[in-house]
Write a protein that holds these residues in place. Structure first.
Motif, PDB file in Angstrom:
ATOM      1  N   GLY A 102       0.815  -1.209   0.000  1.00  0.00           N
ATOM      2  CA  GLY A 102       0.000   0.000   0.000  1.00  0.00           C
ATOM      3  C   GLY A 102       0.848   1.258   0.000  1.00  0.00           C
ATOM      4  N   GLU A 103       1.966   1.228   0.721  1.00  0.00           N
ATOM      5  CA  GLU A 103       2.853   2.384   0.742  1.00  0.00           C
ATOM      6  C   GLU A 103       3.533   2.570  -0.612  1.00  0.00           C
ATOM      7  OE1 GLU A 103       5.526   1.772   3.954  1.00  0.00           O
ATOM      8  OE2 GLU A 103       3.965   1.923   5.489  1.00  0.00           O
ATOM      9  N   GLN A 104       3.880   1.468  -1.254  1.00  0.00           N
ATOM     10  CA  GLN A 104       4.550   1.562  -2.545  1.00  0.00           C
ATOM     11  C   GLN A 104       3.593   2.053  -3.632  1.00  0.00           C
ATOM     12  OE1 GLN A 104       7.684   1.310  -2.705  1.00  0.00           O
ATOM     13  NE2 GLN A 104       8.262   0.954  -4.815  1.00  0.00           N
ATOM     14  N   ILE A 105       2.331   1.629  -3.588  1.00  0.00           N
ATOM     15  CA  ILE A 105       1.313   2.163  -4.500  1.00  0.00           C
ATOM     16  C   ILE A 105       1.074   3.640  -4.212  1.00  0.00           C
ATOM     17  CG2 ILE A 105      -1.185   2.184  -4.886  1.00  0.00           C
ATOM     18  CD1 ILE A 105      -0.163   0.058  -6.547  1.00  0.00           C
ATOM     19  N   GLY A 106       0.922   3.972  -2.944  1.00  0.00           N
ATOM     20  CA  GLY A 106       0.638   5.341  -2.536  1.00  0.00           C
ATOM     21  C   GLY A 106      -0.715   5.488  -1.885  1.00  0.00           C
ATOM     22  N   ALA A 107      -1.693   4.664  -2.284  1.00  0.00           N
ATOM     23  CA  ALA A 107      -3.034   4.673  -1.698  1.00  0.00           C
ATOM     24  C   ALA A 107      -3.805   3.478  -2.250  1.00  0.00           C
ATOM     25  CB  ALA A 107      -3.775   5.969  -2.020  1.00  0.00           C
ATOM     26  N   TYR A 108      -4.672   2.916  -1.423  1.00  0.00           N
ATOM     27  CA  TYR A 108      -5.540   1.825  -1.881  1.00  0.00           C
ATOM     28  C   TYR A 108      -6.835   2.392  -2.486  1.00  0.00           C
ATOM     29  CZ  TYR A 108      -2.863  -1.943   0.374  1.00  0.00           C
ATOM     30  OH  TYR A 108      -1.891  -2.853   0.725  1.00  0.00           O
ATOM     31  N   PHE A 109      -7.345   1.683  -3.480  1.00  0.00           N
ATOM     32  CA  PHE A 109      -8.628   2.012  -4.100  1.00  0.00           C
ATOM     33  C   PHE A 109      -9.758   1.985  -3.075  1.00  0.00           C
ATOM     34  CE2 PHE A 109     -12.481  -0.094  -5.819  1.00  0.00           C
ATOM     35  CZ  PHE A 109     -12.945   0.920  -6.642  1.00  0.00           C
ATOM     36  N   ASP A 110     -10.699   2.920  -3.212  1.00  0.00           N
ATOM     37  CA  ASP A 110     -11.892   2.937  -2.364  1.00  0.00           C
ATOM     38  C   ASP A 110     -13.135   2.638  -3.201  1.00  0.00           C
ATOM     39  OD1 ASP A 110     -13.686   3.252  -0.319  1.00  0.00           O
ATOM     40  OD2 ASP A 110     -13.432   5.420  -0.114  1.00  0.00           O
ATOM     41  N   TYR A 111     -13.492   3.528  -4.129  1.00  0.00           N
ATOM     42  CA  TYR A 111     -14.664   3.315  -4.991  1.00  0.00           C
ATOM     43  C   TYR A 111     -14.521   4.203  -6.216  1.00  0.00           C
ATOM     44  CZ  TYR A 111     -16.468   7.841  -3.457  1.00  0.00           C
ATOM     45  OH  TYR A 111     -16.616   9.180  -3.211  1.00  0.00           O
ATOM     46  N   HIS A 112     -15.413   3.991  -7.189  1.00  0.00           N
ATOM     47  CA  HIS A 112     -15.396   4.861  -8.360  1.00  0.00           C
ATOM     48  C   HIS A 112     -16.828   5.138  -8.804  1.00  0.00           C
ATOM     49  CE1 HIS A 112     -16.520   1.671 -11.190  1.00  0.00           C
ATOM     50  NE2 HIS A 112     -15.668   0.882 -10.555  1.00  0.00           N
ATOM     51  N   PRO A 113     -17.067   6.307  -9.375  1.00  0.00           N
ATOM     52  CA  PRO A 113     -18.363   6.607  -9.977  1.00  0.00           C
ATOM     53  C   PRO A 113     -18.482   5.860 -11.302  1.00  0.00           C
ATOM     54  CG  PRO A 113     -16.862   8.424 -10.336  1.00  0.00           C
ATOM     55  CD  PRO A 113     -16.139   7.447  -9.450  1.00  0.00           C
ATOM     56  N   PRO A 114     -19.646   5.944 -11.965  1.00  0.00           N
ATOM     57  CA  PRO A 114     -19.799   5.275 -13.261  1.00  0.00           C
ATOM     58  C   PRO A 114     -18.771   5.750 -14.286  1.00  0.00           C
ATOM     59  CG  PRO A 114     -21.932   5.976 -12.420  1.00  0.00           C
ATOM     60  CD  PRO A 114     -20.906   6.598 -11.534  1.00  0.00           C
ATOM     61  N   LEU A 115     -18.485   4.889 -15.232  1.00  0.00           N
ATOM     62  CA  LEU A 115     -17.605   5.237 -16.343  1.00  0.00           C
ATOM     63  C   LEU A 115     -18.101   6.528 -16.986  1.00  0.00           C
ATOM     64  CD1 LEU A 115     -15.218   4.016 -18.097  1.00  0.00           C
ATOM     65  CD2 LEU A 115     -17.021   3.168 -19.597  1.00  0.00           C
TER      66      LEU A 115
END
Length: 231
Positions: A102-115
């Motif tokens: 997670g530190e190497q990515i920078g942040a974990y995914f939470d959610y996304h709105p529609p395409l």
């Protein structure tokens, strides 16, 4: 000697339809770069020996727990030796049980709105991943929201980051050599992998990570990477 890049696209959860298209896109452009790709979904290759052949490792649209404990330890060891890391799109939803990832990515995914079609504002056009992009780049893709702000670990422009880099990978253990990390939240659709601007963004991200010159392709003292050919 070209840099060597391992692209890892294994999934243990949601699998993107675009994975095959992304592999084809990267493979087709290898000849136009100064690095070469190897592609795999075999987690058993994550040992102390195999990743050491590569100047960068790309996590491509992975999901879930895609490495066992041996593989996680091997990845940490690779990064401690100056290996570079790139994450693309759903890679931010992988290895949630692994804090250093997670530190190497920078942040974990939470959610996304529609395409949807969105405007990406380029706040720094000096990095290879953003050089040549329009200041306001219109893209049709998923715009991820993250569980934390990556700027808590490093400075990154204005609100709602969607792509960022780390000059020193944040997970590297004390006293070890830190390579670079680069992540983009873009890359969901099949179509975006046929977009030349997006591919320039991704290939530039890999180039930017490799440019720290901590690996053998660029540094004879490097501890991991593709060693230059002796003449």
């Amino acid at each position: 000697m070209p840099a060597r890049v391992l692209v890892y696209s294994a999934t243990a959860g949601y699998r993107h339809d675009s994975i095959e298209a992304s592999i084809d896109a990267l493979r087709s452009r290898a000849s136009s770069t100064d690095f070469e790709f190897d592609f795999t979904e075999d987690k058993s290759l994550f040992t102390d020996e195999h990743p050491a052949k590569y100047d960068a490792i790309v996590f491509l649209n992975n999901s879930g727990i895609v490495l066992n404990d041996t593989g996680k330890a091997a990845l940490q060891n690779y990064l401690n030796l100056g290996g570079n890391f790139v994450g693309i799109h759903c890679a931010a939803d992988a290895l949630r049980d692994t804090p250093f990832f997670g530190e190497q990515i920078g942040a974990y995914f939470d959610y996304h709105p529609p395409l949807q079609e969105s405007v990406v504002e380029v706040v720094d056009n000096l990095h290879p991943s953003t050089a040549g992009l329009p200041a306001r780049w219109r893209v049709l893709d998923e715009m991820y929201n993250f569980q934390s702000d990556p700027r808590a670990m490093f400075d990154h422009g204005t609100p709602h980051p969607i792509a960022w880099c780390q000059e020193r990978g944040a997970d590297v253990q004390q006293g070890c050599v830190a390579g670079r990390s680069w992540y983009t939240g873009l890359g969901h659709t099949v179509e975006i992998w046929g977009d030349e601007l997006f591919l320039r963004h991704v290939l530039g991200g890999i180039m930017g990570a490799l440019a720290c010159k901590t690996t053998r392709a660029y540094n004879k003292e490097g501890k991991v990477g593709n060693p230059p050919t002796e003449v």
